[in-house]
Design an enzyme around this catalytic site. Structure first.
Site, short mmCIF file in Angstrom:
data_model
loop_
_atom_site.label_atom_id
_atom_site.label_comp_id
_atom_site.label_asym_id
_atom_site.label_seq_id
_atom_site.Cartn_x
_atom_site.Cartn_y
_atom_site.Cartn_z
CD GLU A 99 83.72 48.43 35.91
OE1 GLU A 99 84.07 48.85 37.02
OE2 GLU A 99 84.19 47.38 35.38
CB CYS A 112 87.96 44.27 40.35
SG CYS A 112 89.25 45.04 41.37
CG HIS A 125 87.32 48.12 37.62
ND1 HIS A 125 86.16 47.94 38.35
CD2 HIS A 125 88.34 47.95 38.50
CE1 HIS A 125 86.46 47.68 39.61
NE2 HIS A 125 87.79 47.68 39.73
#
Length: 230
Positions: free
Chosen positions: A212, A116, A210
């Site tokens: 994660e 990002c 993202h």
């Protein structure tokens, strides 16, 4: 025989008033999803708090790979623009530290993943610019959305993830002019650049979403393999 897991540094940021237990103090913070992402992909995670930019090369020299994490907007002065009213307040110390880490990693040939904001900083570090506001990529404040991303065939990202996928995303800025040498390797349906990479022997990839916050480990596993010299 025990396989040595590569050490992957992940940039963090400073918060003036973090609270835990009876304490409210300045803290170096990183959402837990980032180190967990590295660990799930087979690496050892090391959190990198902001430091003086002149220490970036020495920091990078201790690492096998680097992740530049998501976070606040990049200050527009970094790419020669006037701030849009919708651009967030500057995080100057973090900008300086993470840009220094990126440049040190590029110089050292260290495998690098930008997530990002990290992808946007990679673009800025190589002389690119950003769009300061796009609609539809952060629809609810504080809630990750999902949207489809289409890979560009023949790229590093396209080889890792050859199919269109739905990715977790939360951003309102994006790549405008690509930095020197960077290729766009994925796009959203509206044409937004969703992944970039630097062709050549060094493994350098940025993703606008993202990972994660999702379950797809393919990009991060590729970073860990590159960090391990595989």
């Amino acid at each position: 025989m025990t396989t040595v897991r590569p050490l992957i540094g992940v940039s963090t940021y400073l918060e003036a008033g973090a609270r835990w237990g009876v304490w409210e103090l300045e803290a170096a913070l990183l959402p837990a999803g980032y180190p967990r992402l590295v660990q799930r992909a087979g690496g050892l995670a090391a959190m990198l708090p902001p430091d003086a930019p002149e220490h970036a090369a020495a920091t990078v020299a201790r690492l096998d790979g680097l992740v530049i994490a998501g976070g606040p907007d990049v200050e527009p002065v970094r790419y020669g623009a006037t701030p849009d009213p919708r651009t967030g307040p500057p995080a100057r110390a973090r900008d300086a530290w993470e840009l220094a880490l990126i440049k040190a990693a590029l110089t050292a040939g260290l495998p690098l993943l930008g997530i990002c904001r990290g992808m946007q900083l990679l673009n800025v570090a190589l002389g690119g610019t950003l769009v300061q506001h796009v609609e539809g990529h952060a629809q609810t404040i504080g809630v990750f959305g999902h949207h489809p991303v289409k890979p560009v065939p023949g790229t590093v990202y396209g080889d890792l993830v050859p199919e269109e996928t739905s990715v977790p995303a939360y951003h309102h800025q994006a790549v405008d002019r690509l930095g020197a040498g960077l290729l766009a390797s994925a796009h959203a349906a509206d044409g937004t650049v969703e992944a970039v990479e630097l062709p050549g022997p060094q493994w350098v990839v940025g993703v606008q979403w993202h990972p994660e916050m999702g379950e797809d480990l393919r990009v991060t596993q590729a970073l860990v393999r590159a960090a391990a010299g595989a």
